[in-house]
Motif scaffolding. Sequence first.
Motif, short mmCIF file in Angstrom:
data_model
loop_
_atom_site.label_atom_id
_atom_site.label_comp_id
_atom_site.label_asym_id
_atom_site.label_seq_id
_atom_site.Cartn_x
_atom_site.Cartn_y
_atom_site.Cartn_z
N ALA A 1 46.83 30.76 38.20
CA ALA A 1 45.56 31.14 37.58
C ALA A 1 44.36 30.40 38.20
CB ALA A 1 45.61 30.84 36.09
N LEU A 2 44.61 29.46 39.10
CA LEU A 2 43.53 28.64 39.66
C LEU A 2 42.60 29.44 40.57
CD1 LEU A 2 45.47 25.39 40.59
CD2 LEU A 2 43.78 25.67 38.76
N ARG A 3 41.34 29.01 40.56
CA ARG A 3 40.30 29.61 41.43
C ARG A 3 39.63 28.49 42.21
NH1 ARG A 3 39.10 34.85 40.18
NH2 ARG A 3 40.14 35.65 38.34
N ILE B 1 43.07 31.32 44.06
CA ILE B 1 43.63 30.57 45.16
C ILE B 1 44.87 31.27 45.70
CG2 ILE B 1 44.78 28.40 45.75
CD1 ILE B 1 42.80 27.05 43.88
N PHE B 2 45.67 31.81 44.80
CA PHE B 2 46.88 32.53 45.20
C PHE B 2 46.74 33.97 44.74
CE2 PHE B 2 48.10 28.08 44.44
CZ PHE B 2 48.47 27.75 45.73
N GLN C 1 45.73 42.53 47.69
CA GLN C 1 44.64 43.27 47.07
C GLN C 1 43.67 42.36 46.30
OE1 GLN C 1 48.04 44.39 46.61
NE2 GLN C 1 47.64 45.55 48.48
N GLY C 2 43.91 41.05 46.35
CA GLY C 2 43.04 40.10 45.67
C GLY C 2 43.36 39.89 44.20
N GLN C 3 44.48 40.42 43.75
CA GLN C 3 44.89 40.29 42.35
C GLN C 3 45.78 39.07 42.15
OE1 GLN C 3 43.63 42.50 39.99
NE2 GLN C 3 42.44 43.04 41.80
N ALA C 4 45.83 38.60 40.92
CA ALA C 4 46.68 37.45 40.59
C ALA C 4 48.14 37.80 40.75
CB ALA C 4 46.41 36.99 39.16
N TYR C 5 48.88 36.87 41.33
CA TYR C 5 50.33 37.03 41.40
C TYR C 5 50.93 36.75 40.02
CZ TYR C 5 50.90 37.04 46.51
OH TYR C 5 50.90 37.37 47.83
#
Length: 176
Positions: free
Chosen positions: A26-28, A82-83, A87-91
């Motif tokens: 969840a980190l940015r 960060i991860f 497509q730029g979505q959260a894993y």
Amino acid sequence: GTGRSLMYPLLALLDGTGLRVSEALALRWGPRGVMVGPEGGVVRVTEAKTSTGIRDVPIGQHLAAVLIAHRQATEGSEGALIFADPQGQAYSRHGAPRYGLRRVAKAAGVEGVAWHTFRHTHATLLGTRPEVDAVTLAARLGHADPAFTARTYIHRDDDRARALANLADDLRRSGR
């Protein structure tokens, strides 16, 4: 981005901070997430299991360098995850990261590795050091109760147990 970068920086972050995988994913980048520089940095956990889990976790130079390289490889902009997937979505921890963890563990010849293994290892390594107090370690892991941290994450160290036995012998011989 200029390249894909996931498993090494993710595993390094988990190993170097004791974060839960859900917290890491969840980190940015930026002041509300991860701030790094050549001297180290801080990981600001803003999405956690409990209110105590919202915390700042300082990091050293080595982990900061890993994260800086990851940011450059993925062209991570301020506020971006960060991860993130292509497509730029959260894993999700159950998707590509879990498959990657299994692949890395198999290549290393290690069985039984799960995300929480890194949290246990981090807490055990720090918690068995005499200079680390239980209150600080609990705060680093996002726990309200240092006793819970000790019971759950700090495992017996046979070398320290032997050192204590030798110390007890020395004290008895010296009459203290």
